[in-house]
Design a protein around this motif. Structure first.
Motif, PDB file in Angstrom:
ATOM      1  N   TYR A  23      25.179   3.923 125.637  1.00 57.46           N
ATOM      2  CA  TYR A  23      26.583   4.338 125.570  1.00 57.46           C
ATOM      3  C   TYR A  23      26.709   5.851 125.767  1.00 57.46           C
ATOM      4  O   TYR A  23      27.574   6.325 126.517  1.00 57.46           O
ATOM      5  CB  TYR A  23      27.175   3.933 124.221  1.00 57.46           C
ATOM      6  N   TYR A  24      25.828   6.627 125.113  1.00 49.85           N
ATOM      7  CA  TYR A  24      25.891   8.089 125.214  1.00 49.85           C
ATOM      8  C   TYR A  24      25.631   8.545 126.653  1.00 49.85           C
ATOM      9  O   TYR A  24      26.347   9.408 127.197  1.00 49.85           O
ATOM     10  CB  TYR A  24      24.882   8.724 124.272  1.00 49.85           C
ATOM     11  N   PHE A  27      28.616   7.617 128.853  1.00 43.91           N
ATOM     12  CA  PHE A  27      29.771   8.484 128.575  1.00 43.91           C
ATOM     13  C   PHE A  27      29.555   9.874 129.178  1.00 43.91           C
ATOM     14  O   PHE A  27      30.441  10.434 129.832  1.00 43.91           O
ATOM     15  CB  PHE A  27      29.976   8.591 127.068  1.00 43.91           C
ATOM     16  N   SER A  30      29.746   9.723 133.026  1.00 46.73           N
ATOM     17  CA  SER A  30      31.110   9.472 133.492  1.00 46.73           C
ATOM     18  C   SER A  30      31.992  10.707 133.324  1.00 46.73           C
ATOM     19  O   SER A  30      32.752  11.084 134.233  1.00 46.73           O
ATOM     20  CB  SER A  30      31.706   8.295 132.717  1.00 46.73           C
ATOM     21  N   ALA A 159      36.381   8.115 130.079  1.00 45.75           N
ATOM     22  CA  ALA A 159      34.916   8.000 130.034  1.00 45.75           C
ATOM     23  C   ALA A 159      34.476   7.022 128.942  1.00 45.75           C
ATOM     24  O   ALA A 159      33.541   6.239 129.123  1.00 45.75           O
ATOM     25  CB  ALA A 159      34.290   9.368 129.793  1.00 45.75           C
ATOM     26  N   HIS A 160      35.181   7.075 127.786  1.00 44.81           N
ATOM     27  CA  HIS A 160      34.881   6.107 126.717  1.00 44.81           C
ATOM     28  C   HIS A 160      35.108   4.675 127.187  1.00 44.81           C
ATOM     29  O   HIS A 160      34.295   3.782 126.925  1.00 44.81           O
ATOM     30  CB  HIS A 160      35.740   6.400 125.494  1.00 44.81           C
ATOM     31  N   SER A 163      32.472   3.693 129.617  1.00 42.12           N
ATOM     32  CA  SER A 163      31.197   3.524 128.922  1.00 42.12           C
ATOM     33  C   SER A 163      31.139   2.191 128.188  1.00 42.12           C
ATOM     34  O   SER A 163      30.105   1.504 128.183  1.00 42.12           O
ATOM     35  CB  SER A 163      30.971   4.672 127.929  1.00 42.12           C
TER      36      SER A 163
END
Length: 481
Positions: A23-24, A27, A30, A159-160, A163
């Motif tokens: 996920y990191y 994010f 992106s 971006a979140h 992600s």
């Protein structure tokens, strides 16, 4: 924990551990790409307006300058646009107020003429600036500086969202791959291992267990299956050999028991025959002296017949005992019959050994057994009791045979007790083991009790030493029919 459960647990832990890094990374990537894209768009727009802005500043056209600043402020992602003159005084401003640019003399030097540059500061973050100049006869003249603040809040939200979508897709792919792999492992690893576990738990010398050899299995599993099947065949062959050897040992033990009571048997047969001979001689004399003494002749004849019947009974018992009864069918037999026929074989031996043989029968009943084998067990116990007490200095030597019911009345208990003081603990712990004997070399094989235990267990019963009794007592426990 089962292998399948462990695989599922490890897969869940793996997905949890990789979800945050994935996920990191998603994010960060992106947001970085979208920020670059936005900055590039704003830079291009600012570059396209530079010449127009330069002329408006040179001519002092404030309305046109204001229009250009307003246009730049309306670009998506721009939070504010501020135009400064060459003395860093604010000329025009668009959207929300902006802080004064914290420029130093050195920062001026870093700005190239009419070039857009991104500057990052701790106080204001990141923004775009451009030094606006005009070439004159005296050289480049500084007209001003334009500063454009760009916000990224919408890009962060976007971006979140991207992600989360990427993480969901990746997790879905991982789960799908793991599920396919799990099905493969279950078919070619977990299932064969479960079959092995079941086969091993059911394996014994009588079961014919053979696993199916599947060429599609992985090499190790296929090889393990072949090895297991080969081991099963070897075990079955070994069991046959052991069974043959056990039968031979039983016969050895039986012959040993017959040898031990041979002298007693000789007396058992010889005495009735001598009695029979004596009475027949008296009959001869009676007939010669007085043919009319019929009653005396009949009495002597009856006694002679009883003697011969006793001989026949002893011979029958010997023949029954000596034969191999391991393959005889199980039959219902009266306990009293087995005990009485066995005692007939050794009664004379006890008599001439001056050992009192007592029989106490409080119950009677039938058991399902091979008669010759149970007789062998009783004879082994009686011979051991005889050997144990025959060398005792006491004149009052005895061996008792008692028949009783178990507490639940489902079993018949036969106690063989001798007048000995009991067996020491160190010997008692090994007394039922094969080849263990306390007799002198040549007088015992050490097989009698161990074979007897095997016979009794085959009949669903127990043979054990009663440690709580004051004397030496063995207990033969057999289920009622």
């Amino acid at each position: 924990m089962r292998l399948s459960h462990k695989l599922l647990r490890d897969a869940a832990l793996f997905l949890i551990l990789i979800s945050m890094p994935v996920y990191y990374l998603a994010f960060t990537y992106s947001l970085k790409e979208s920020s670059k894209s936005r900055e590039l768009i704003v830079t291009r727009q600012l570059t396209s307006f530079q010449n127009t802005l330069k002329e408006a500043l040179w001519n002092g056209d404030s309305p046109y300058t204001r229009q250009i600043v307003s246009t730049l402020g309306n670009i998506e992602g721009v939070s504010s646009v501020v135009l400064y003159d060459d003395k860093m005084e604010k000329i025009q401003e668009s959207n929300s107020p902006s802080k004064r640019i914290p420029f130093s003399h050195d920062m001026y030097k870093e700005l190239e003429s009419n070039q857009v540059k991104q500057i990052k500061t701790k106080s204001e973050g990141s923004f775009l600036v451009s030094l606006i100049t005009k070439k004159t006869d005296q050289g480049l003249e500084k007209l001003g500086i334009i500063k454009i603040d760009i916000h990224y809040n919408d890009l962060i939200k976007s971006a979140h969202a991207r992600s989360r979508t990427m993480l969901a897709v990746l997790l879905g792919i991982f789960i799908l791959i793991f599920f396919i792999q799990f099905l493969y492992l279950r078919e070619f690893l977990i299932k064969p291992l479960s079959d092995f576990e079941k086969a091993i738990s059911e394996m014994n010398v009588y079961a014919d267990i053979k696993l199916k050899e599947d060429p599609n299995h992985v090499f190790e599993i296929a090889n393990l299956t072949k090895t297991f099947n080969h081991m099963g065949e070897e075990l079955k062959n070994s069991a046959g050999i052991i069974n043959q050897q056990q039968m031979q040992m039983i016969n050895v033990s039986k012959m040993s028991a017959l040898g031990e009571m041979a002298s007693g048997v000789a007396h058992e047969i010889n005495n009735p025959l001598m009695i029979t001979t004596g009475f027949l001689e008296r009959i001869q004399k009676a007939v010669q002296n007085d043919p009319e003494k019929y009653s005396e002749i009949a009495m002597h004849t009856e006694k002679a017949l009883k003697g011969t019947q006793r001989v026949a009974k002893i011979v029958k018992g010997l023949r029954s005992f000596a034969r191999n009864g391991s393959k005889d069918p199980m039959q219902e037999v009266e306990t009293e019959k087995i005990i009485s026929e066995t005692l007939e074989l050794c009664f004379e031996r006890f008599k001439y050994g001056e050992i009192q043989l007592e029989i106490t029968k409080t119950v009677s009943g039938k058991i399902i057994c091979r008669e010759s084998q149970i007789s062998q067990v009783l004879l082994n116990l009686l011979n051991n009791a005889y050997d144990a007490v025959t060398e005792m200095p006491s004149k009052n030597k005895w061996v008792k045979v008692e028949v009783a019911d178990s507490a639940d009345q489902n079993k018949i208990l036969i106690y063989i007790t001798d007048c000995g003081p009991g067996i020491p603990k160190d010997i008692a712990s090994k007394i039922l083991e094969p080849f263990f004997t306390t007799k002198e070399t040549g007088k015992g094989t050490g097989l009698g009790l161990s074979i007897s235990v095997g016979i009794v267990e085959e009949h669903g019963g127990k043979l054990y030493l009663d440690h709580g009794h004051d004397n030496t007592r063995f207990v033969l426990e057999l289920p009622r029919a």
